[in-house]
Design an enzyme around this catalytic site. Structure first.
Site, PDB file in Angstrom:
ATOM      1  N   SER A   1      47.855  32.472  40.989  1.00  0.00           N
ATOM      2  CA  SER A   1      49.020  33.371  40.971  1.00  0.00           C
ATOM      3  C   SER A   1      50.142  32.698  41.748  1.00  0.00           C
ATOM      4  O   SER A   1      49.875  31.851  42.617  1.00  0.00           O
ATOM      5  CB  SER A   1      48.638  34.691  41.644  1.00  0.00           C
ATOM      6  OG  SER A   1      49.794  35.461  41.891  1.00  0.00           O
TER       7      SER A   1
ATOM      8  N   TYR B   1      45.278  39.953  48.339  1.00  0.00           N
ATOM      9  CA  TYR B   1      45.384  39.345  47.010  1.00  0.00           C
ATOM     10  C   TYR B   1      45.973  37.933  47.119  1.00  0.00           C
ATOM     11  O   TYR B   1      45.424  36.977  46.568  1.00  0.00           O
ATOM     12  CB  TYR B   1      46.247  40.234  46.110  1.00  0.00           C
ATOM     13  CG  TYR B   1      46.472  39.680  44.723  1.00  0.00           C
ATOM     14  CD1 TYR B   1      45.529  39.880  43.716  1.00  0.00           C
ATOM     15  CD2 TYR B   1      47.623  38.949  44.412  1.00  0.00           C
ATOM     16  CE1 TYR B   1      45.734  39.374  42.433  1.00  0.00           C
ATOM     17  CE2 TYR B   1      47.827  38.445  43.139  1.00  0.00           C
ATOM     18  CZ  TYR B   1      46.890  38.661  42.155  1.00  0.00           C
ATOM     19  OH  TYR B   1      47.095  38.146  40.891  1.00  0.00           O
TER      20      TYR B   1
END
Ligand code: NAP
Length: 257
Positions: free
Chosen positions: A164, A177
């Site tokens: 990501s 995350y």
């Protein structure tokens, strides 16, 4: 080629995946029940692969299983499995079950992910931190360790992690995350370096970029979902990394967009 520092790599602009490019290959996809993983599993099957669908929701797994059968693609296998399980034995048993039916694994797409809470680090709950780390980091280690013998049995195998943008540059409120995606990039680099010159397994990562899925909609509730491409639109890099066209590519972190 060792490209451990190659962040933001792109698929060659002239790459086109041939219709049957993945025929005869067996590819396990985690998080195959929804979003990007669902689209990847369908694309692999449509290009001739036998896909092993791993996800949490039995109902959603049944739906994609039926869709793949309707394509006339090789018969898939569906494995309901909760990656929050954290005992080594559970993962060894999973690998044993997979290996009984599929002694050779040509591809492993580690795609399943959990967003977790979006708050300042100082306010994150310990339980949420642990859940995100379990699904996004620990389960990947346990899956790789238990499935390596099946990947080693393939003439050429491909392991693909899912990264990501916040796994390359930390951002406020992305909490566990973001940290888990930094760990994912690190795990990819360590494994790619270990496989370089000693194995026929190549290891890379994909940053999908903003993609219209349940996770993106949860992260940005005020955003119009139409602002972002759907999962089907970012499939070229997912196909490329499972295709023989990428057989010499190792240690790269790709951008899907
Ligand atoms: P999604 O639509 O929320 O799908 C997540 C998938 O992961 C689902 O199939 C879900 O299974 C599975 N999963 C979650 N927790 C699980 C667990 N405990 N055990 C087993 N499976 C579990 O997410 P997505 O947007 O497609 O994301 C796919 C990957 O891309 C993730 O790694 C995410 O971090 C990454 N990513 C996405 C974006 C984006 O904009 N969408 C951007 C950057 C990176 P169930 O459906 O069965 O619950």
């Amino acid at each position: 080629m060792n490209q451990s520092s190659n962040v933001g790599t792109r698929v060659p602009s002239d790459y086109v995946c041939a219709g049957n490019a993945l025929a005869g290959r067996t590819i396990l996809v985690t998080g195959a029940s929804d979003g990007i993983g669902r689209s990847a599993a369908l694309s692999y099957a449509a290009h001739g692969a036998t896909v092993i669908l791993l996800g949490r929701s039995v109902e959603k797994l049944e739906s994609i299983y039926d869709e793949i059968e309707a394509l006339g693609a090789p018969q898939p296998a569906a494995i309901p499995f909760d990656l929050e399980q954290d005992t080594e034995e559970t993962y060894e048993e999973l690998a044993r079950v997979v290996g009984e039916q599929f002694p050779v694994l040509d591809g492993l797409l580690l795609n399943a992910g959990l967003l977790g809470e979006r708050r300042p680090l100082g306010q994150l709950r310990w339980n949420d931190w642990q859940r995100v780390m379990q699904v996004n980091v620990n389960s990947q280690f346990l899956l790789i360790r238990s499935l390596l013998p099946l990947l080693d049995a393939a003439p050429q195998a491909s392991v693909v992690f899912t990264s990501s943008g916040v796994g390359r540059r930390g951002k406020a409120y992305w909490g566990a995350y973001a940290v888990s995606k930094f760990a994912t990039e690190g795990m990819m680099q360590v494994l790619a370096s270990e496989m370089e010159n000693t194995s026929a397994i190549r290891v890379n990562a994909i940053n999908p970029g903003a993609t219209n899925t349940a996770m993106r909609r949860a992260a940005y509730p005020a955003e119009s979902p139409d602002n972002n491409p759907g999962p089907a639109e970012i499939m070229p890099v997912y196909l490329y990394l499972m295709d023989a066209a990428s057989s010499a590519v190792n240690g790269c972190s790709f951008d899907a967009q």
